[in-house]
Design a protein around this motif. Structure first.
Motif, PDB file in Angstrom:
ATOM      1  N   ALA A  80       0.811  -1.219   0.000  1.00  0.00           N
ATOM      2  CA  ALA A  80       0.000   0.000   0.000  1.00  0.00           C
ATOM      3  C   ALA A  80       0.842   1.266   0.000  1.00  0.00           C
ATOM      4  CB  ALA A  80      -0.913   0.009   1.230  1.00  0.00           C
ATOM      5  N   MET A  81       2.127   1.132   0.261  1.00  0.00           N
ATOM      6  CA  MET A  81       2.988   2.309   0.352  1.00  0.00           C
ATOM      7  C   MET A  81       3.073   3.028  -0.991  1.00  0.00           C
ATOM      8  SD  MET A  81       6.885   2.579   1.883  1.00  0.00           S
ATOM      9  CE  MET A  81       6.349   2.048   3.518  1.00  0.00           C
ATOM     10  N   GLU A  82       2.900   4.327  -0.966  1.00  0.00           N
ATOM     11  CA  GLU A  82       2.940   5.097  -2.200  1.00  0.00           C
ATOM     12  C   GLU A  82       4.356   5.113  -2.773  1.00  0.00           C
ATOM     13  OE1 GLU A  82       1.313   8.906  -1.119  1.00  0.00           O
ATOM     14  OE2 GLU A  82      -0.740   8.233  -1.498  1.00  0.00           O
ATOM     15  N   GLU A  83       4.432   5.236  -4.111  1.00  0.00           N
ATOM     16  CA  GLU A  83       5.715   5.143  -4.800  1.00  0.00           C
ATOM     17  C   GLU A  83       6.731   6.144  -4.261  1.00  0.00           C
ATOM     18  OE1 GLU A  83       2.831   5.690  -6.630  1.00  0.00           O
ATOM     19  OE2 GLU A  83       2.461   3.575  -7.118  1.00  0.00           O
ATOM     20  N   GLN A  84       6.271   7.395  -4.077  1.00  0.00           N
ATOM     21  CA  GLN A  84       7.198   8.432  -3.620  1.00  0.00           C
ATOM     22  C   GLN A  84       7.689   8.181  -2.201  1.00  0.00           C
ATOM     23  OE1 GLN A  84       4.019   8.890  -4.468  1.00  0.00           O
ATOM     24  NE2 GLN A  84       2.964  10.394  -3.180  1.00  0.00           N
ATOM     25  N   ASP A  85       6.870   7.471  -1.413  1.00  0.00           N
ATOM     26  CA  ASP A  85       7.284   7.136  -0.053  1.00  0.00           C
ATOM     27  C   ASP A  85       8.285   5.976  -0.071  1.00  0.00           C
ATOM     28  OD1 ASP A  85       5.582   9.075   0.879  1.00  0.00           O
ATOM     29  OD2 ASP A  85       3.954   7.698   1.337  1.00  0.00           O
ATOM     30  N   PHE A  86       7.991   4.980  -0.900  1.00  0.00           N
ATOM     31  CA  PHE A  86       8.911   3.843  -1.025  1.00  0.00           C
ATOM     32  C   PHE A  86      10.278   4.329  -1.508  1.00  0.00           C
ATOM     33  CE2 PHE A  86      10.851   0.263  -3.284  1.00  0.00           C
ATOM     34  CZ  PHE A  86      10.806  -0.703  -2.285  1.00  0.00           C
ATOM     35  N   ALA A  87      10.230   5.337  -2.353  1.00  0.00           N
ATOM     36  CA  ALA A  87      11.471   5.885  -2.919  1.00  0.00           C
ATOM     37  C   ALA A  87      12.310   6.633  -1.891  1.00  0.00           C
ATOM     38  CB  ALA A  87      11.148   6.815  -4.092  1.00  0.00           C
ATOM     39  N   ARG A  88      11.772   6.841  -0.689  1.00  0.00           N
ATOM     40  CA  ARG A  88      12.523   7.542   0.359  1.00  0.00           C
ATOM     41  C   ARG A  88      13.122   6.595   1.396  1.00  0.00           C
ATOM     42  NH1 ARG A  88      11.807  13.049   0.984  1.00  0.00           N
ATOM     43  NH2 ARG A  88      13.404  12.769   2.582  1.00  0.00           N
ATOM     44  N   LEU A  89      12.842   5.295   1.263  1.00  0.00           N
ATOM     45  CA  LEU A  89      13.438   4.344   2.203  1.00  0.00           C
ATOM     46  C   LEU A  89      14.957   4.368   2.054  1.00  0.00           C
ATOM     47  CD1 LEU A  89      11.081   1.219   1.896  1.00  0.00           C
ATOM     48  CD2 LEU A  89      11.090   2.962   3.685  1.00  0.00           C
ATOM     49  N   SER A  90      15.655   4.242   3.164  1.00  0.00           N
ATOM     50  CA  SER A  90      17.116   4.253   3.125  1.00  0.00           C
ATOM     51  C   SER A  90      17.629   2.956   2.499  1.00  0.00           C
ATOM     52  CB  SER A  90      17.675   4.396   4.536  1.00  0.00           C
ATOM     53  OG  SER A  90      17.339   3.258   5.318  1.00  0.00           O
ATOM     54  N   THR A  91      18.886   2.969   2.082  1.00  0.00           N
ATOM     55  CA  THR A  91      19.466   1.764   1.481  1.00  0.00           C
ATOM     56  C   THR A  91      19.511   0.615   2.492  1.00  0.00           C
ATOM     57  OG1 THR A  91      21.660   2.645   2.019  1.00  0.00           O
ATOM     58  CG2 THR A  91      20.867   2.987  -0.214  1.00  0.00           C
ATOM     59  N   SER A  92      19.727   0.948   3.771  1.00  0.00           N
ATOM     60  CA  SER A  92      19.739  -0.104   4.796  1.00  0.00           C
ATOM     61  C   SER A  92      18.341  -0.684   4.979  1.00  0.00           C
ATOM     62  CB  SER A  92      20.259   0.449   6.130  1.00  0.00           C
ATOM     63  OG  SER A  92      19.464   1.534   6.574  1.00  0.00           O
ATOM     64  N   ALA A  93      17.326   0.171   4.845  1.00  0.00           N
ATOM     65  CA  ALA A  93      15.942  -0.311   4.944  1.00  0.00           C
ATOM     66  C   ALA A  93      15.613  -1.199   3.743  1.00  0.00           C
ATOM     67  CB  ALA A  93      14.979   0.864   5.009  1.00  0.00           C
ATOM     68  N   ILE A  94      16.059  -0.774   2.576  1.00  0.00           N
ATOM     69  CA  ILE A  94      15.854  -1.578   1.358  1.00  0.00           C
ATOM     70  C   ILE A  94      16.486  -2.953   1.525  1.00  0.00           C
ATOM     71  CG2 ILE A  94      16.569  -1.819  -1.054  1.00  0.00           C
ATOM     72  CD1 ILE A  94      14.332   0.141  -0.865  1.00  0.00           C
ATOM     73  N   ARG A  95      17.696  -2.949   2.042  1.00  0.00           N
ATOM     74  CA  ARG A  95      18.433  -4.216   2.204  1.00  0.00           C
ATOM     75  C   ARG A  95      17.750  -5.147   3.206  1.00  0.00           C
ATOM     76  NH1 ARG A  95      23.809  -5.699   0.886  1.00  0.00           N
ATOM     77  NH2 ARG A  95      23.603  -4.045  -0.665  1.00  0.00           N
ATOM     78  N   ALA A  96      16.910  -4.597   4.084  1.00  0.00           N
ATOM     79  CA  ALA A  96      16.243  -5.405   5.112  1.00  0.00           C
ATOM     80  C   ALA A  96      14.968  -6.076   4.617  1.00  0.00           C
ATOM     81  CB  ALA A  96      15.928  -4.531   6.321  1.00  0.00           C
ATOM     82  N   LEU A  97      14.519  -5.737   3.408  1.00  0.00           N
ATOM     83  CA  LEU A  97      13.282  -6.327   2.885  1.00  0.00           C
ATOM     84  C   LEU A  97      13.449  -7.830   2.671  1.00  0.00           C
ATOM     85  CD1 LEU A  97      12.314  -3.607   0.232  1.00  0.00           C
ATOM     86  CD2 LEU A  97      11.134  -4.075   2.388  1.00  0.00           C
ATOM     87  N   GLY A  98      12.471  -8.584   3.153  1.00  0.00           N
ATOM     88  CA  GLY A  98      12.504 -10.033   3.003  1.00  0.00           C
ATOM     89  C   GLY A  98      11.888 -10.489   1.690  1.00  0.00           C
TER      90      GLY A  98
END
Length: 477
Positions: free
Chosen positions: A212-230
């Motif tokens: 449900a997260m909007e594209e522009q919000d997803f685009a603000r996740l940090s690289t460490s947060a991105i790396r934590a996605l399962g």
């Protein structure tokens, strides 16, 4: 009989007699007089009489007097009275008192008053009270206060209020609190709030929330947060979400994460992958790239492809490459190209091969592209390459290619290869390169080839080369 409200009599009245004071008399109390009342006297004021107390007198109540108010009295406060309560007065309220405040009264608390609430007081608020908070009040909540909210309270918060929480407050949310947010609340997050989400928090986000997260919000996740996605989380990401990430974020995806993406998902992320990340694609993902996607690959991405990845490019994909992309292949990748792949290149693509790439080609690979190599690339042929060429391939050299032949390349040619050189092309060989011809090669030149030599070339021949010429060759020269 009317009671006279001098400062002396007020202090001497018992709470029982004070309860009989009329509302009109209570309303006449000044700020100074109110502060002289004992907690028992204040607690004895009827709810109806309390509502008549002026806002100035309410504001003058001490913290002890505030703490002594009954819950019924707290509930009876008017919105005007609630609006003037100071941060010290609000902080003095017990949890039962705070819970007794009506929602419309809580909604008029000043930001300073809201900010003064302890975590215990925050936890005592009902979901209805939390829902009644204004956006201004929500913005005043501190990180510590937000951590005191129960999941039920947090879920009750209106989306407009949630969007007012500071980035620091969002960052302070526990994984349980974050996982409890509704999809509507996740959608309401601002880009700044999304950017504050930590890698630990991301791991707790449900697939429904992430989707449900909007594209522009997803685009603000940090690289460490991105790396934590399962893996399960990656599976729900949309093309639009992945298409919105920056190159910096794209660099945060691990090889395992990239390989877990579907072809449609990868299409969104592909343009942002750098030369390192492109190498994470599985060979199956490489094979699945459309010709349009191959065309859109950058030179840096092409250069980053591994030998195994390049080996999986289909003939259609090879044919779709832009000329500059062909020139970007690493030498190790070029060395692994099959004859089928090389045959798929058109003349312009083959001409784009660099001298360094030509050096990496095997003799079999060279045979496929030699006719279309640029003069500068042909100059990089090794003597092993030259020896492997057929007389027909030599004869097919363009004038530009012949003009680039070097001293060493000519010296490496067999007599059959030298004889195969076209007379018109021979005249384009540099005088310095022509000196590379051996006496055996010179002796095999035809009179037509010698006639084609220009004055500069003829004058450059060494005495040893001239001595090897026959009488007929000398006459022709």
């Amino acid at each position: 009989m009317s009671v006279s409200f001098s400062t002396i009599t007020k202090a001497s009245l018992r709470s029982q007699s004070f309860a009989s004071v009329t509302s009109a008399e209570i309303s006449s109390l000044t700020s100074g007089q109110v502060q002289l009342l004992s907690t028992a006297q204040v607690a004895a004021i009827t709810t109806l009489a309390l509502q008549q107390v002026t806002t100035a007198a309410i504001k003058a109540l001490t913290t002890s007097q505030m703490f002594g108010l009954l819950t019924a009295q707290i509930a009876a406060l008017s919105t005007k009275q609630a609006a003037v309560l100071t941060s010290k007065q609000v902080a003095a309220l017990g949890t039962d008192q705070l819970a007794a405040i009506e929602t419309e009264d809580l909604a008029v608390f000043t930001s300073a008053a809201i900010k003064s609430l302890t975590t215990a007081q925050i936890a005592a608020l009902s979901t209805a009270q939390v829902e009644a908070l204004t956006t201004k009040q929500a913005a005043a909540l501190t990180s510590k206060q937000v951590t005191g909210l129960t999941t039920e309270q947090l879920v009750a918060m209106e989306t407009s209020d949630l969007a007012m929480l500071s980035s620091a407050a969002v960052k302070a949310l526990s994984t349980q609190q974050l996982a409890a947010l509704t999809t509507d609340q996740v959608i309401a997050l601002t880009t700044a709030q999304a950017g504050a989400i930590t890698s630990k928090q991301v791991a707790a986000i449900t697939t429904e929330q992430l989707g449900a997260m909007e594209e522009q919000d997803f685009a603000r996740l940090s690289t460490s947060a991105i790396r934590a996605l399962g893996t399960d989380q990656l599976a729900v990401l949309t093309f639009d979400q992945l298409d919105a990430v920056s190159a910096t974020q794209a660099a945060g995806f691990s090889s395992a994460q990239i390989q877990a993406l579907s072809d449609d998902q990868l299409a969104g992320l592909l343009p942002r992958l750098n030369s390192t990340s492109i190498a994470y694609l599985s060979t199956a993902q490489i094979s699945a790239l459309t010709t349009d996607q191959v065309v859109d690959l950058t030179k840096a991405q092409i250069a980053g492809l591994s030998t195994d990845q390049v080996a999986k490019l289909s003939t259609d994909q090879m044919a779709a490459l832009e000329d500059v992309d062909v020139a970007a292949f690493s030498t190790s990748a070029v060395a692994k190209l099959t004859t089928l792949q090389l045959n798929a290149l058109n003349s312009d693509q083959a001409k784009a091969l660099t001298g360094t790439q030509v050096t990496a080609l095997s003799t079999g690979q060279l045979a496929v592209v030699v006719a279309n190599l640029s003069a500068s690339a042909l100059t990089s042929m090794t003597t092993t390459h030259v020896v492997s060429l057929t007389s027909a391939q030599i004869a097919a050299f363009t004038t530009a290619q012949v003009s680039g032949l070097t001293f060493k390349q000519l010296a490496a040619m067999s007599t059959a290869q030298v004889v195969a050189l076209e007379t018109d092309d021979l005249a384009l060989i540099t005088a310095a390169a022509l000196k590379g011809l051996t006496t055996t090669q010179i002796a095999k030149l035809s009179t037509d080839q010698l006639v084609a030599l220009n004055t500069l070339q003829a004058n450059a021949l060494t005495s040893v080369q001239i001595a090897a010429l026959t009488t007929q060759q000398l006459i022709a020269l």
